[in-house]
Write an enzyme that holds these catalytic residues in place. Structure first.
Site, PDB file in Angstrom:
ATOM      1  N   GLU A 161      12.438   1.684  13.952  1.00  0.00           N
ATOM      2  CA  GLU A 161      11.626   2.859  13.499  1.00  0.00           C
ATOM      3  C   GLU A 161      10.233   2.694  14.407  1.00  0.00           C
ATOM      4  O   GLU A 161      10.323   1.726  15.029  1.00  0.00           O
ATOM      5  CB  GLU A 161      11.164   2.866  12.025  1.00  0.00           C
ATOM      6  CG  GLU A 161      10.414   1.304  11.737  1.00  0.00           C
ATOM      7  CD  GLU A 161      10.218   1.238  10.266  1.00  0.00           C
ATOM      8  OE1 GLU A 161       9.946   2.212   9.557  1.00  0.00           O
ATOM      9  OE2 GLU A 161       9.735   0.050   9.616  1.00  0.00           O
TER      10      GLU A 161
ATOM     11  N   HIS B 268      -0.876 -21.439  -0.829  1.00  0.00           N
ATOM     12  CA  HIS B 268       0.023 -20.412  -0.592  1.00  0.00           C
ATOM     13  C   HIS B 268       0.656 -19.793  -1.725  1.00  0.00           C
ATOM     14  O   HIS B 268       1.146 -18.656  -1.916  1.00  0.00           O
ATOM     15  CB  HIS B 268       1.323 -20.931   0.483  1.00  0.00           C
ATOM     16  CG  HIS B 268       0.413 -20.889   1.906  1.00  0.00           C
ATOM     17  ND1 HIS B 268      -0.607 -21.856   2.110  1.00  0.00           N
ATOM     18  CD2 HIS B 268       1.201 -20.361   3.048  1.00  0.00           C
ATOM     19  CE1 HIS B 268      -0.712 -21.613   3.417  1.00  0.00           C
ATOM     20  NE2 HIS B 268       0.236 -20.959   4.082  1.00  0.00           N
TER      21      HIS B 268
ATOM     22  N   ARG C 224      -7.652 -20.404  -2.346  1.00  0.00           N
ATOM     23  CA  ARG C 224      -6.558 -20.354  -1.295  1.00  0.00           C
ATOM     24  C   ARG C 224      -5.508 -21.323  -1.451  1.00  0.00           C
ATOM     25  O   ARG C 224      -5.763 -22.344  -0.927  1.00  0.00           O
ATOM     26  CB  ARG C 224      -7.088 -20.249   0.140  1.00  0.00           C
ATOM     27  CG  ARG C 224      -6.170 -19.862   1.172  1.00  0.00           C
ATOM     28  CD  ARG C 224      -6.728 -19.593   2.634  1.00  0.00           C
ATOM     29  NE  ARG C 224      -5.793 -19.291   3.667  1.00  0.00           N
ATOM     30  CZ  ARG C 224      -4.602 -20.098   4.098  1.00  0.00           C
ATOM     31  NH1 ARG C 224      -4.667 -21.309   3.708  1.00  0.00           N
ATOM     32  NH2 ARG C 224      -3.841 -19.664   4.821  1.00  0.00           N
TER      33      ARG C 224
ATOM     34  N   ARG D 234       8.326   4.150  -4.595  1.00  0.00           N
ATOM     35  CA  ARG D 234       8.360   3.073  -3.546  1.00  0.00           C
ATOM     36  C   ARG D 234       7.419   2.052  -3.815  1.00  0.00           C
ATOM     37  O   ARG D 234       7.711   0.966  -3.620  1.00  0.00           O
ATOM     38  CB  ARG D 234       7.986   3.743  -2.434  1.00  0.00           C
ATOM     39  CG  ARG D 234       8.238   2.851  -1.064  1.00  0.00           C
ATOM     40  CD  ARG D 234       8.081   3.648   0.106  1.00  0.00           C
ATOM     41  NE  ARG D 234       6.999   4.195   0.354  1.00  0.00           N
ATOM     42  CZ  ARG D 234       6.595   4.838   1.598  1.00  0.00           C
ATOM     43  NH1 ARG D 234       7.541   5.230   2.352  1.00  0.00           N
ATOM     44  NH2 ARG D 234       5.494   5.555   1.623  1.00  0.00           N
TER      45      ARG D 234
ATOM     46  N   TYR E  43       0.639  -1.099  -0.202  1.00  0.00           N
ATOM     47  CA  TYR E  43      -0.024   0.124  -0.043  1.00  0.00           C
ATOM     48  C   TYR E  43       0.875   1.399  -0.177  1.00  0.00           C
ATOM     49  O   TYR E  43       1.979   1.363   0.109  1.00  0.00           O
ATOM     50  CB  TYR E  43      -1.035  -0.075   1.315  1.00  0.00           C
ATOM     51  CG  TYR E  43      -0.278   0.216   2.553  1.00  0.00           C
ATOM     52  CD1 TYR E  43       0.436  -0.662   2.965  1.00  0.00           C
ATOM     53  CD2 TYR E  43      -0.592   1.538   3.190  1.00  0.00           C
ATOM     54  CE1 TYR E  43       1.097  -0.418   4.214  1.00  0.00           C
ATOM     55  CE2 TYR E  43       0.203   1.850   4.295  1.00  0.00           C
ATOM     56  CZ  TYR E  43       0.827   0.874   4.935  1.00  0.00           C
ATOM     57  OH  TYR E  43       1.692   1.042   6.080  1.00  0.00           O
TER      58      TYR E  43
ATOM     59  N   LYS F 113       6.646  -2.062   1.689  1.00  0.00           N
ATOM     60  CA  LYS F 113       5.345  -1.405   2.320  1.00  0.00           C
ATOM     61  C   LYS F 113       4.265  -2.412   2.134  1.00  0.00           C
ATOM     62  O   LYS F 113       3.384  -2.188   1.632  1.00  0.00           O
ATOM     63  CB  LYS F 113       5.103   0.046   1.641  1.00  0.00           C
ATOM     64  CG  LYS F 113       4.182   0.863   2.614  1.00  0.00           C
ATOM     65  CD  LYS F 113       4.155   2.292   2.249  1.00  0.00           C
ATOM     66  CE  LYS F 113       3.483   3.215   2.944  1.00  0.00           C
ATOM     67  NZ  LYS F 113       3.443   3.052   4.417  1.00  0.00           N
TER      68      LYS F 113
ATOM     69  N   LEU G 188      10.920   0.952   6.636  1.00  0.00           N
ATOM     70  CA  LEU G 188      10.417   1.552   5.603  1.00  0.00           C
ATOM     71  C   LEU G 188      11.316   3.034   5.328  1.00  0.00           C
ATOM     72  O   LEU G 188      11.439   3.554   6.032  1.00  0.00           O
ATOM     73  CB  LEU G 188       9.124   1.685   5.845  1.00  0.00           C
ATOM     74  CG  LEU G 188       8.341   2.184   4.515  1.00  0.00           C
ATOM     75  CD1 LEU G 188       8.067   1.116   3.511  1.00  0.00           C
ATOM     76  CD2 LEU G 188       7.214   2.953   4.818  1.00  0.00           C
TER      77      LEU G 188
HETATM   78  N1  PMP Z   1       7.816   3.477   8.939  1.00  0.00           N
HETATM   79  C1  PMP Z   1       6.719   2.904   8.878  1.00  0.00           C
HETATM   80  C2  PMP Z   1       6.552   1.222   9.368  1.00  0.00           C
HETATM   81  C3  PMP Z   1       5.513   3.398   8.135  1.00  0.00           C
HETATM   82  O1  PMP Z   1       4.340   2.571   8.251  1.00  0.00           O
HETATM   83  C4  PMP Z   1       5.711   4.494   7.753  1.00  0.00           C
HETATM   84  C5  PMP Z   1       4.362   5.107   7.272  1.00  0.00           C
HETATM   85  N2  PMP Z   1       3.991   4.538   5.907  1.00  0.00           N
HETATM   86  C6  PMP Z   1       6.793   5.441   7.799  1.00  0.00           C
HETATM   87  C7  PMP Z   1       7.996   4.559   8.380  1.00  0.00           C
HETATM   88  C8  PMP Z   1       7.004   6.697   7.203  1.00  0.00           C
HETATM   89  O2  PMP Z   1       6.886   6.767   5.697  1.00  0.00           O
HETATM   90  P1  PMP Z   1       6.184   7.959   4.989  1.00  0.00           P
HETATM   91  O3  PMP Z   1       7.351   8.940   5.412  1.00  0.00           O
HETATM   92  O4  PMP Z   1       6.520   7.501   3.622  1.00  0.00           O
HETATM   93  O5  PMP Z   1       4.819   8.317   5.353  1.00  0.00           O
END
Ligand code: PMP
Length: 284
Positions: free
Chosen positions: A180, A102, A100, A52, A33, A147, A205
């Protein structure tokens, strides 16, 4: 104005918009997403979000269901139909619906969903007073650079933060390094004024906001380093902050109930926040 969603080729009223129960996004979290901010009708940092998205689907070997130009048209149409001036666009691509099993199904069409909604500006107290974070073990998989919609560890972490009265949970890897937040990237400013954030490895991410803030830091000629840091280092830092599309840039003034510096937003974070808000087109 009633909400409209784009679902697999159709614009539908939000309450009737649905995907099949055997969609692999629903059954396996087999999808990705993006969330893109809309400010004064314009998509903020659309290009890096698309880059991305293409990388995320590529890593999962899901074909993009339509070309980039068509995707941009759909996003604009969803924004228009929902009358979004300030808000977000949500975009989700899954491998599609199939019986379904895998392994990848033989012939399946990826499912694309695009929604948009107006959002209220974040509570100004977050920007003014800063926010609190807690720290938790990072229990996620080793491809957090994708993502993916597999967000249950992030969901549990955010809930833990909420229950502790904090805004965010900073996840800590097995080596004691902050990776993060559950939906944000983590930053500190060291006592000698260097801005530090983890390099965009597979443990985090690569935030689009992170990239924009790094550009600002470079343009301002500030000292910075992309490297991991510990919670102890963060607690001894001059400043700390977090970034994301929806949070923008917020000062972190406490970690696990202990103040960062004097427990007030730092000067550099405030400066970077203003510069980032200006970059998005938000009125500062
Ligand atoms: N880390 C994670 C795990 C996230 O879900 C997000 C938000 N999508 C971010 C960092 C920040 O990413 P962005 O600046 O692209 O929103």
């Amino acid at each position: 104005m009633s909400r409209i969603a784009y679902v697999a080729g159709q614009y539908l009223p939000h309450r009737r918009a649905a995907v099949h129960i055997e969609d692999r996004g629903y059954q396996f979290a087999d999808g990705v997403y993006e969330v893109i901010a809309v400010v004064a009708g314009k998509l903020v940092d659309e290009e890096p979000h698309i880059v991305r998205l293409k990388r995320s689907v590529g890593e999962l070997r899901i074909p993009l269901p339509m070309g980039e130009a068509a995707l941009k048209i759909v996003m604009r149409e969803v924004i228009r139909r929902n009358g979004v001036d300030n808000g977000i666009v949500y975009l989700q691509v899954t491998r599609g619906a199939a019986p379904r099993e895998h392994a990848f199904p033989k012939s399946v069409k990826p499912t694309l969903v695009v929604t948009a909604k107006r959002t209220k500006p974040p509570d100004p107290k977050y920007g003014r007073d800063g926010i609190a974070v807690i720290t938790i073990p990072d229990i996620r998989w080793e491809r957090c650079d994708i993502k993916s919609v597999a967000l249950v560890a992030n969901v549990l972490g955010k809930q833990q933060a909420r229950e502790a009265g904090a805004y965010e949970a900073w996840q800590v890897d097995r080596d004691g390094m902050v990776t993060e937040g559950t939906s944000t990237n983590a930053w500190i400013v060291t006592m000698d004024g260097a801005v530090v954030t983890r390099a965009a490895d597979n443990a985090i991410l690569s935030g689009v906001t992170r990239l924009a803030v790094l550009d600002i830091i470079r343009a301002e000629g500030l000292q910075f380093s992309e490297r991991p840091f510990t919670v102890t280092e963060a607690l001894a830092a001059r400043e700390a902050f977090l970034t994301s599309t929806t949070a923008d840039l917020l000062s972190v003034v406490s970690i696990d109930g202990k103040p960062v510096a004097n427990g007030k937003p730092g000067l550099l974070s405030e400066k970077l926040r203003s510069a980032y808000l200006a970059h998005t087109g938000m009125v500062v």
